[in-house]
Write a protein that holds these residues in place. Structure first.
Motif, PDB file in Angstrom:
ATOM      1  N   SER A 225       1.109  -1.360  -0.153  1.00  0.00           N
ATOM      2  CA  SER A 225      -0.103  -0.209  -0.071  1.00  0.00           C
ATOM      3  C   SER A 225       0.949   1.513  -0.096  1.00  0.00           C
ATOM      4  O   SER A 225       2.055   1.372   0.506  1.00  0.00           O
ATOM      5  CB  SER A 225      -0.547  -0.476   1.613  1.00  0.00           C
ATOM      6  OG  SER A 225      -0.187   0.111   2.560  1.00  0.00           O
ATOM      7  N   LEU A 226       0.175   2.089  -0.119  1.00  0.00           N
ATOM      8  CA  LEU A 226       0.722   3.631   0.558  1.00  0.00           C
ATOM      9  C   LEU A 226       0.328   4.401   1.182  1.00  0.00           C
ATOM     10  O   LEU A 226       0.036   3.858   1.738  1.00  0.00           O
ATOM     11  CB  LEU A 226       0.870   4.828  -1.470  1.00  0.00           C
ATOM     12  CG  LEU A 226       0.526   4.200  -2.291  1.00  0.00           C
ATOM     13  CD1 LEU A 226       0.014   5.134  -3.567  1.00  0.00           C
ATOM     14  CD2 LEU A 226       1.988   4.215  -2.597  1.00  0.00           C
ATOM     15  N   ASN A 227       0.885   5.671   1.376  1.00  0.00           N
ATOM     16  CA  ASN A 227       0.709   6.539   2.757  1.00  0.00           C
ATOM     17  C   ASN A 227      -0.519   6.417   2.332  1.00  0.00           C
ATOM     18  O   ASN A 227      -0.918   6.976   1.334  1.00  0.00           O
ATOM     19  CB  ASN A 227       1.483   7.614   2.802  1.00  0.00           C
ATOM     20  CG  ASN A 227       1.256   8.425   3.916  1.00  0.00           C
ATOM     21  OD1 ASN A 227       0.332   8.902   3.779  1.00  0.00           O
ATOM     22  ND2 ASN A 227       1.663   7.840   5.232  1.00  0.00           N
ATOM     23  N   LEU A 228      -1.556   7.182   3.395  1.00  0.00           N
ATOM     24  CA  LEU A 228      -2.639   6.711   3.088  1.00  0.00           C
ATOM     25  C   LEU A 228      -2.197   8.586   2.564  1.00  0.00           C
ATOM     26  O   LEU A 228      -3.803   8.729   2.266  1.00  0.00           O
ATOM     27  CB  LEU A 228      -3.355   7.588   4.907  1.00  0.00           C
ATOM     28  CG  LEU A 228      -5.383   8.027   4.597  1.00  0.00           C
ATOM     29  CD1 LEU A 228      -6.377   6.513   3.875  1.00  0.00           C
ATOM     30  CD2 LEU A 228      -5.805   7.695   5.947  1.00  0.00           C
ATOM     31  N   SER A 229      -2.364   9.437   3.316  1.00  0.00           N
ATOM     32  CA  SER A 229      -1.947  10.711   2.613  1.00  0.00           C
ATOM     33  C   SER A 229      -1.990  11.341   1.303  1.00  0.00           C
ATOM     34  O   SER A 229      -2.251  11.821   0.382  1.00  0.00           O
ATOM     35  CB  SER A 229      -1.577  12.412   3.314  1.00  0.00           C
ATOM     36  OG  SER A 229      -0.482  11.071   4.122  1.00  0.00           O
ATOM     37  N   ASN A 230      -1.334  10.202   0.980  1.00  0.00           N
ATOM     38  CA  ASN A 230       0.426   9.938  -0.463  1.00  0.00           C
ATOM     39  C   ASN A 230      -1.339   9.930  -1.330  1.00  0.00           C
ATOM     40  O   ASN A 230      -1.893  10.512  -2.754  1.00  0.00           O
ATOM     41  CB  ASN A 230       1.022   9.409  -0.590  1.00  0.00           C
ATOM     42  CG  ASN A 230       2.279   9.785   0.321  1.00  0.00           C
ATOM     43  OD1 ASN A 230       2.011  11.660   0.626  1.00  0.00           O
ATOM     44  ND2 ASN A 230       2.942   9.166   0.279  1.00  0.00           N
ATOM     45  N   ALA A 231      -1.968   8.838  -1.074  1.00  0.00           N
ATOM     46  CA  ALA A 231      -2.834   8.022  -1.667  1.00  0.00           C
ATOM     47  C   ALA A 231      -4.341   8.970  -2.171  1.00  0.00           C
ATOM     48  O   ALA A 231      -4.898   9.175  -2.992  1.00  0.00           O
ATOM     49  CB  ALA A 231      -3.185   6.261  -0.931  1.00  0.00           C
ATOM     50  N   VAL A 232      -4.586   9.594  -0.691  1.00  0.00           N
ATOM     51  CA  VAL A 232      -6.008  10.917  -0.874  1.00  0.00           C
ATOM     52  C   VAL A 232      -5.222  11.597  -2.642  1.00  0.00           C
ATOM     53  O   VAL A 232      -6.088  12.198  -2.570  1.00  0.00           O
ATOM     54  CB  VAL A 232      -6.586  11.334   0.365  1.00  0.00           C
ATOM     55  CG1 VAL A 232      -6.885  12.442   0.599  1.00  0.00           C
ATOM     56  CG2 VAL A 232      -6.875  10.346   1.286  1.00  0.00           C
ATOM     57  N   ALA A 233      -3.863  12.109  -1.809  1.00  0.00           N
ATOM     58  CA  ALA A 233      -3.460  13.205  -3.288  1.00  0.00           C
ATOM     59  C   ALA A 233      -3.723  13.406  -3.975  1.00  0.00           C
ATOM     60  O   ALA A 233      -3.672  14.172  -5.881  1.00  0.00           O
ATOM     61  CB  ALA A 233      -2.349  13.794  -3.000  1.00  0.00           C
TER      62      ALA A 233
END
Length: 154
Positions: free
Chosen positions: A130-138
């Protein structure tokens, strides 16, 4: 413009970064409890800088309350279990982008309730989780906004 919904977020700096992201993109943020922190958490406030007052933020006691009170026009569940690449989705203003908690993602029961075209993922190298949550949202939020010509941006 868009709605970002975090289902049971666990890590305060991620949510702080997303608060800042929502403020800068004109998006609304929806937090679905339980949270792994309080909104007064020092790390959350530090990551969000002074953007807390610039973000429209709503809280909900659980997923059912969110779905009934917010009643999303269209909901895209962002998950590593989605089959459709996020860049293939045609986003519209007021769409809701739903993300799960950092350690476990969205529950399968929720994913099973949505049509496959509303389950989106971000491509990654084989073997990565997975990616970091804030990176994925961005990544996904800015693609949705890009499709709208960055409406409202300077």
């Amino acid at each position: 413009m868009f709605n970002v919904a975090l289902y049971e977020p666990e890590i305060p700096p991620n949510t702080g970064n997303i608060i800042r992201l929502c403020a800068n993109s004109g998006s609304r943020l929806h937090l679905i409890h339980p949270l792994g922190f309080t909104l007064e958490d020092k790390q959350l406030r530090r990551a969000g800088l002074d953007y807390h007052d610039l973000t429209c933020l709503q809280e909900y006691p659980d997923l059912d309350a969110f779905l009934s009170q917010h009643s999303p026009k269209r909901l895209f569940a962002c998950s590593t279990r989605g089959q459709r690449c996020y860049s293939e989705a045609d986003f519209e203003p007021d769409d809701t982008l739903l993300f799960g908690p950092e350690t476990r993602g969205l529950p399968q029961a929720l994913l099973d309730r949505l049509p496959p075209q509303q389950l989106i993922r971000i491509p990654m190298q084989v073997g990565n989780r997975s990616l970091n949550l804030s990176n994925a949202v961005a990544i996904i939020l800015y693609e949705a906004w890009r499709q709208q010509g960055f409406a409202g941006a300077r």
